[in-house]
Design an enzyme around this catalytic site. Sequence first.
Site, mmCIF file in Angstrom:
data_model
loop_
_atom_site.group_PDB
_atom_site.id
_atom_site.type_symbol
_atom_site.label_atom_id
_atom_site.label_comp_id
_atom_site.label_asym_id
_atom_site.label_seq_id
_atom_site.Cartn_x
_atom_site.Cartn_y
_atom_site.Cartn_z
ATOM 1 N N HIS A 276 0.818 -1.218 0.000
ATOM 2 C CA HIS A 276 0.000 0.000 0.000
ATOM 3 C C HIS A 276 0.848 1.262 0.000
ATOM 4 O O HIS A 276 1.829 1.374 0.711
ATOM 5 C CB HIS A 276 -1.047 -0.003 1.118
ATOM 6 C CG HIS A 276 -0.515 0.002 2.506
ATOM 7 N ND1 HIS A 276 -0.164 1.156 3.154
ATOM 8 C CD2 HIS A 276 -0.300 -1.000 3.397
ATOM 9 C CE1 HIS A 276 0.245 0.863 4.394
ATOM 10 N NE2 HIS A 276 0.191 -0.433 4.566
ATOM 11 N N ASP A 288 6.240 0.401 6.595
ATOM 12 C CA ASP A 288 4.786 0.350 6.410
ATOM 13 C C ASP A 288 4.339 1.506 5.528
ATOM 14 O O ASP A 288 4.027 2.564 6.031
ATOM 15 C CB ASP A 288 4.112 0.402 7.780
ATOM 16 C CG ASP A 288 2.637 0.070 7.718
ATOM 17 O OD1 ASP A 288 2.181 -0.387 6.659
ATOM 18 O OD2 ASP A 288 1.933 0.265 8.736
ATOM 19 N N GLU A 322 -4.862 1.844 2.761
ATOM 20 C CA GLU A 322 -4.945 0.670 3.643
ATOM 21 C C GLU A 322 -5.109 1.108 5.098
ATOM 22 O O GLU A 322 -5.846 0.508 5.854
ATOM 23 C CB GLU A 322 -3.676 -0.190 3.499
ATOM 24 C CG GLU A 322 -3.759 -1.538 4.217
ATOM 25 C CD GLU A 322 -3.347 -1.489 5.681
ATOM 26 O OE1 GLU A 322 -3.672 -2.429 6.420
ATOM 27 O OE2 GLU A 322 -2.706 -0.507 6.108
ATOM 28 N N GLU A 323 -4.405 2.186 5.463
ATOM 29 C CA GLU A 323 -4.296 2.521 6.886
ATOM 30 C C GLU A 323 -5.593 2.983 7.527
ATOM 31 O O GLU A 323 -5.862 2.660 8.673
ATOM 32 C CB GLU A 323 -3.214 3.593 7.101
ATOM 33 C CG GLU A 323 -1.799 3.144 6.759
ATOM 34 C CD GLU A 323 -1.284 2.047 7.684
ATOM 35 O OE1 GLU A 323 -2.026 1.588 8.565
ATOM 36 O OE2 GLU A 323 -0.121 1.648 7.500
ATOM 37 N N ASP A 350 3.157 -6.459 3.299
ATOM 38 C CA ASP A 350 2.792 -5.357 4.197
ATOM 39 C C ASP A 350 3.132 -5.721 5.643
ATOM 40 O O ASP A 350 2.424 -5.380 6.572
ATOM 41 C CB ASP A 350 1.287 -5.031 4.057
ATOM 42 C CG ASP A 350 0.880 -3.819 4.905
ATOM 43 O OD1 ASP A 350 1.770 -3.029 5.277
ATOM 44 O OD2 ASP A 350 -0.316 -3.686 5.203
ATOM 45 N N HIS A 420 3.782 2.534 12.620
ATOM 46 C CA HIS A 420 2.913 3.691 12.909
ATOM 47 C C HIS A 420 3.549 4.728 13.852
ATOM 48 O O HIS A 420 2.834 5.461 14.532
ATOM 49 C CB HIS A 420 1.565 3.237 13.497
ATOM 50 C CG HIS A 420 0.771 2.360 12.585
ATOM 51 N ND1 HIS A 420 -0.484 1.893 12.910
ATOM 52 C CD2 HIS A 420 1.042 1.862 11.357
ATOM 53 C CE1 HIS A 420 -0.949 1.134 11.932
ATOM 54 N NE2 HIS A 420 -0.038 1.086 10.975
HETATM 55 ZN ZN LIG Z 1 0.668 -1.436 6.326
#
Ligand SMILES: [Zn+2]
Length: 453
Positions: A276, A288, A322-323, A350, A420
Site C-alpha cells: 500500500h 509500512d 490501507e491505513e 505489508d 505507525h
Molecule cells: Zn501497512
Amino acid sequence: MKKLLLAFCLFATGVHAQSTDSVTIRKIYNEILTNSPSYEWLRELTQKIGPRLSGSEGAQKAVDWSKQLMEKEGFDRVFLQEVMVPHWVRGAKEVAYIRNGKQKITVPIAALGGSVATAPKGVEAQVIEVKSFQELRDLGPEKVKGKIVFYNRPMDPTKLNTFEAYAGAVEQRANGANEAGKLGAVGAIVRSMTTVLDDNPHTGGMRYATGVPLIPTAAISTNGAELLSKSLKENANLTFYFKQNCETLPDAKSYNVVGEIKGSEKPDEIIVVGGHLDSWDLAQGAHDDGSGCVQSIDVLRTFKALGIKPKRTLRAVMFMNEENGLRGGVGYADYAKKNNEKHIAAVESDNGGFTPRGFGIVGTAQQRANVMPWKPLFAPYGLHEIGAGSGGADIGPLAQLGTVLFGFKPDSQRYFDFHHTGIDNFEAINKRELELGAASMTALVYLLDQYGL
Ligand SMILES: [Zn+2]
C-alpha cells in the site's frame, strides 16, 4: 507396466521441472541482489515524498511517482483506478500531561487516525485504568462517567509471532473510544502497540460506531503508559490532560496505481503482487509500507530484466488507503468484479522490509497442498514458514472472487519497534533484507505463473 512407466515419466518431469525452477529462482535472487534499484526507489518514496496519509499532498505525489516509475520501467500498461478516500488530518501537535498534586509531567501521545479533536482548551479528568473491555463494563457507567479511560493491556511478549501479539491487543485502539464513550467517558488513552519501552507513540486507525458519543482518543507511548499506571497506584485521584487538533475533512479523490505485464499464454488469468502506497503521517512509511511497494514493482522489473515472459498477466498494485479505510483494496476487487477479471492469486507485502521467513496462504486445503511441492525451492533462501496464514488487508477483498491470497512473511521481531511511529523512516530499512524480500516474492510469482494453482 504401462502404469509404472507413466508414473516414472511423471516423476521424471516433476524432477526436471524442479531443477529448472531452482535454476531460475537462483537467477532471480542473483539479479535482485546484484542489480535491484528497489532500495533507491524506496529512498525516493520515503525521503523525497515522505508521509503519505490518504488525501494528503504526499499521497498524490506517491501516486504520480509510482505511475511514472512503472512507465519508465516499460511495463506493458500502467493505469490508475480512482477511489474516494477518507481525509483525516492531525493538525497541530498534541499536548498531554499527568497532573499529580503540584507536579505536571508531560507524556508523548499521538491522536488516533479518525479521532475527533478535544475542545480547543483540551480535556482534563481523572483516569480509570483497565486491561480489557470486560473490566471496563464491570465498572459500569457510574465509575466511568466524566473520566478518561486508560487502556493498558500490553502486547503479549511471549508470542513468537508479534502479529499475534498485536492482534491480541489492538481492539483497545480500534474500539476503545466506542466502549469508553458508551459509558460516559470524556476521552480514551491507549497504550501503544509495541513490546518495546520507549517514548514513541504509535498511531493507528479507529472508527466510531454509530450512535456512540464521539470522544477524543490517542495513543500514549509505552514509557508514558508505565508512568501513568505507576502514578495512579500512588494517587488514584490524579488527572490527565490532553489536547489534540485533528479533523476529518470531506472524502478526497485518490487512486490505486497498477503496472501490468501481459501474459503470453493465458492473459486472462491475473496474478497480483502489491503493497500500500499510503502511510501514517508521523514518518516516511518505510516499513509500512514503502518496502512492500518497491518490492512489488521490483517483481515485474525482474521478469523483464531476466527476459522471462510470463504466461499469465502480472500486475504490481500500489493500493491506496490501507491505513484508514481500505478503500483501495475494496475498490480494486470491485473493479475486478465489474470487469469480469479472473485473479488466480494475489501476493501482498505489508509486514515490513525484514528478512524473509515464508508466506501465509489463504485458500482451500487443496490450493495450499498445491503449493507444498514448492517448499524445497524456497528452503535454500531461508523461507521455511509456508502454510495456512494470513494474506494481507488490501488483497483480502479479492478472496470473495476465489483468488488465493499469499501474505509475504518477513521476520516479525522488530516490526512493532517502528509500526505507525515517527521512526518508520528510510534508515530503518536494510538494503539486503529489502532485496531478499523482493526476490522471494518474485520466486513465488514465478512459480504461480508457471503452474497456476
Ligand atoms: Zn501497512
